[in-house]
Design a protein around this motif. Structure first.
Motif, mmCIF file in Angstrom:
data_model
loop_
_atom_site.group_PDB
_atom_site.id
_atom_site.type_symbol
_atom_site.label_atom_id
_atom_site.label_comp_id
_atom_site.label_asym_id
_atom_site.label_seq_id
_atom_site.Cartn_x
_atom_site.Cartn_y
_atom_site.Cartn_z
ATOM 1 N N UNK A 169 -2.986 -3.628 3.817
ATOM 2 C CA UNK A 169 -3.119 -3.556 2.370
ATOM 3 C C UNK A 169 -4.523 -3.951 1.956
ATOM 4 N N UNK A 170 -5.180 -3.070 1.211
ATOM 5 C CA UNK A 170 -6.500 -3.373 0.638
ATOM 6 C C UNK A 170 -6.384 -3.181 -0.864
ATOM 7 N N UNK A 171 -6.737 -4.197 -1.613
ATOM 8 C CA UNK A 171 -6.611 -4.150 -3.063
ATOM 9 C C UNK A 171 -7.877 -4.709 -3.703
ATOM 10 N N UNK A 172 -8.024 -4.438 -4.981
ATOM 11 C CA UNK A 172 -9.028 -5.165 -5.762
ATOM 12 C C UNK A 172 -8.289 -6.313 -6.443
ATOM 13 N N UNK A 173 -8.693 -7.532 -6.122
ATOM 14 C CA UNK A 173 -8.014 -8.709 -6.659
ATOM 15 C C UNK A 173 -9.059 -9.647 -7.255
ATOM 16 N N UNK A 174 -8.917 -9.904 -8.533
ATOM 17 C CA UNK A 174 -9.880 -10.729 -9.276
ATOM 18 C C UNK A 174 -11.298 -10.214 -9.083
ATOM 19 N N UNK A 175 -11.428 -8.885 -9.145
ATOM 20 C CA UNK A 175 -12.735 -8.259 -9.107
ATOM 21 C C UNK A 175 -13.328 -8.042 -7.731
ATOM 22 N N UNK A 179 -3.043 7.017 4.062
ATOM 23 C CA UNK A 179 -3.252 5.991 3.036
ATOM 24 C C UNK A 179 -2.315 6.252 1.872
ATOM 25 N N UNK A 180 -1.681 5.185 1.381
ATOM 26 C CA UNK A 180 -0.822 5.255 0.196
ATOM 27 C C UNK A 180 -1.535 4.560 -0.963
ATOM 28 N N UNK A 181 -1.566 5.219 -2.134
ATOM 29 C CA UNK A 181 -2.259 4.617 -3.273
ATOM 30 C C UNK A 181 -1.318 4.073 -4.339
ATOM 31 N N UNK A 216 -2.765 1.308 4.045
ATOM 32 C CA UNK A 216 -3.067 2.305 5.068
ATOM 33 C C UNK A 216 -2.370 1.959 6.372
ATOM 34 N N UNK A 217 -1.983 3.014 7.095
ATOM 35 C CA UNK A 217 -1.267 2.833 8.361
ATOM 36 C C UNK A 217 -2.192 3.204 9.522
ATOM 37 N N UNK A 218 -2.181 2.367 10.554
ATOM 38 C CA UNK A 218 -3.008 2.584 11.730
ATOM 39 C C UNK A 218 -2.177 2.373 12.994
#
Length: 326
Positions: free
Chosen positions: A206-212, A288-290, A274-276
């Motif tokens: 999981x990759x997110x934008x968190x607190x900028x 990748x799932x958005x 994303x799955x690897x």
């Protein structure tokens, strides 16, 4: 003043019911002290806003507003919890951009690109991202069985190109099973991708934008009781989802770097998962799932909790990011 937040859920695909669960969970955890929350069901038959008593009010699609009794309600932000079309393929994103209405997922181009597995992998290949060998097939084209198997080998995976939650996927072990797998995939999409089998450790990142900031959440290892991580494994308890993953620091660093590079290179925002497959420590990307699952049992929320981020904090961060970008 409390802001009006529309939580859109449902959608047009086989993932409709799963999306409803995700949307309900966002409604449960997002702060009702800070926001006025409205659940909006999107389907092929209707776009409807639900009140607290589950009464339905039609959405005015000209401006995405709703008339509830004597009050016209406009929204300050949309929380996108739709898996599949039209919430994950760019259609809703483009619609909201035309309305200048902030929404929590990525942009319309990024959504359309990542939803199309073939296009996503083709774009990332020049950046050195490793992936399975693949063969593309469109409905109506001649099926060259020998050519397909020569390129991808056995076992292989036949996948609907634009679908999620493992709908339209078959693992093919024998040549005579290929036609049936192709037929199954075409029930979900007019385009399919046939990929070589990658033997290794499956991880979800999981990759997110968190607190900028671009933030990589604790990695999840997927151990399926079935032949692969299919619908039953994902949603009916036939798998172990181990967070943090039982991988080496070197493997963790490698997959974190690749996932971060992909997120930034594609100009993503909001949540991605994303799955690897890790083969001898080298990450091979699957997809990748958005708009990933957002139920309490879904992988991304599990990863957030492992990082010390509550679901209330996770969901509010997405709303704040969307409002700040607009």
């Amino acid at each position: 003043m409390k802001l009006n937040i529309a939580i859109i859920m449902g959608g047009y695909s086989s993932e409709h019911q799963i999306s409803l669960l995700s949307g309900q969970n966002v409604y449960k955890h997002l702060s009702k002290e800070r926001y006025n929350l409205f659940r909006v069901i999107i389907s092929t038959k209707k776009w409807a806003c639900l009140d607290d008593a589950d009464r339905e009010y039609p959405i005015d699609r000209s401006d995405f507003s709703v008339q509830i009794e004597d009050e016209k309600i406009s929204f300050h932000c949309v929380f996108n919890a739709i898996h599949g079309s039209p919430g994950e393929d760019g259609l809703m994103q483009a619609y909201f951009e035309l309305l200048n209405l902030p929404q929590t997922s990525c942009g319309y181009y990024q959504a359309a690109l990542t939803f199309n597995k073939r296009d996503l992998l083709s774009v990332l290949k020049p950046y050195g991202v490793k992936m399975a060998k693949s063969y593309y097939l469109n409905q109506g084209e001649e099926i060259e069985k020998d050519e397909i198997l020569r390129k991808v080998g056995l076992p292989c995976f036949v996948k609907a190109n634009r679908a999620g939650s493992s709908f339209g996927i078959t693992k093919v072990h024998k040549a005579e099973e290929l036609a049936k797998g192709i037929e199954h995939a075409f029930k979900e999409d007019t385009e399919i991708i046939i990929e070589s089998f990658l033997k290794g450790t499956e991880v979800s990142v999981g990759v997110i934008t968190y607190k900028g900031k671009t933030t990589v959440l604790p990695i999840t290892e997927i151990v399926s009781e079935n032949d692969f991580f299919d619908y039953e494994a994902k949603y009916q308890g036939k798998s172990q989802e181990i967070t943090p993953a039982r991988i080496s620091e070197k493997e963790k660093k490698a997959v974190t770097q690749i996932a971060t590079m992909v997120y930034k290179t594609l100009g993503m925002k909001g949540y991605t998962r994303s799955e690897f497959i890790l083969i001898d420590g080298v990450p091979h990307m699957l997809e990748m799932n958005t708009t990933p699952g957002l139920t309490e049992k879904s992988i991304l929320p599990q990863q957030a909790l492992a990082a010390g981020i509550s679901l209330a904090e996770l969901f509010e961060s997405a709303v704040k990011e969307a409002l700040e970008e607009n």
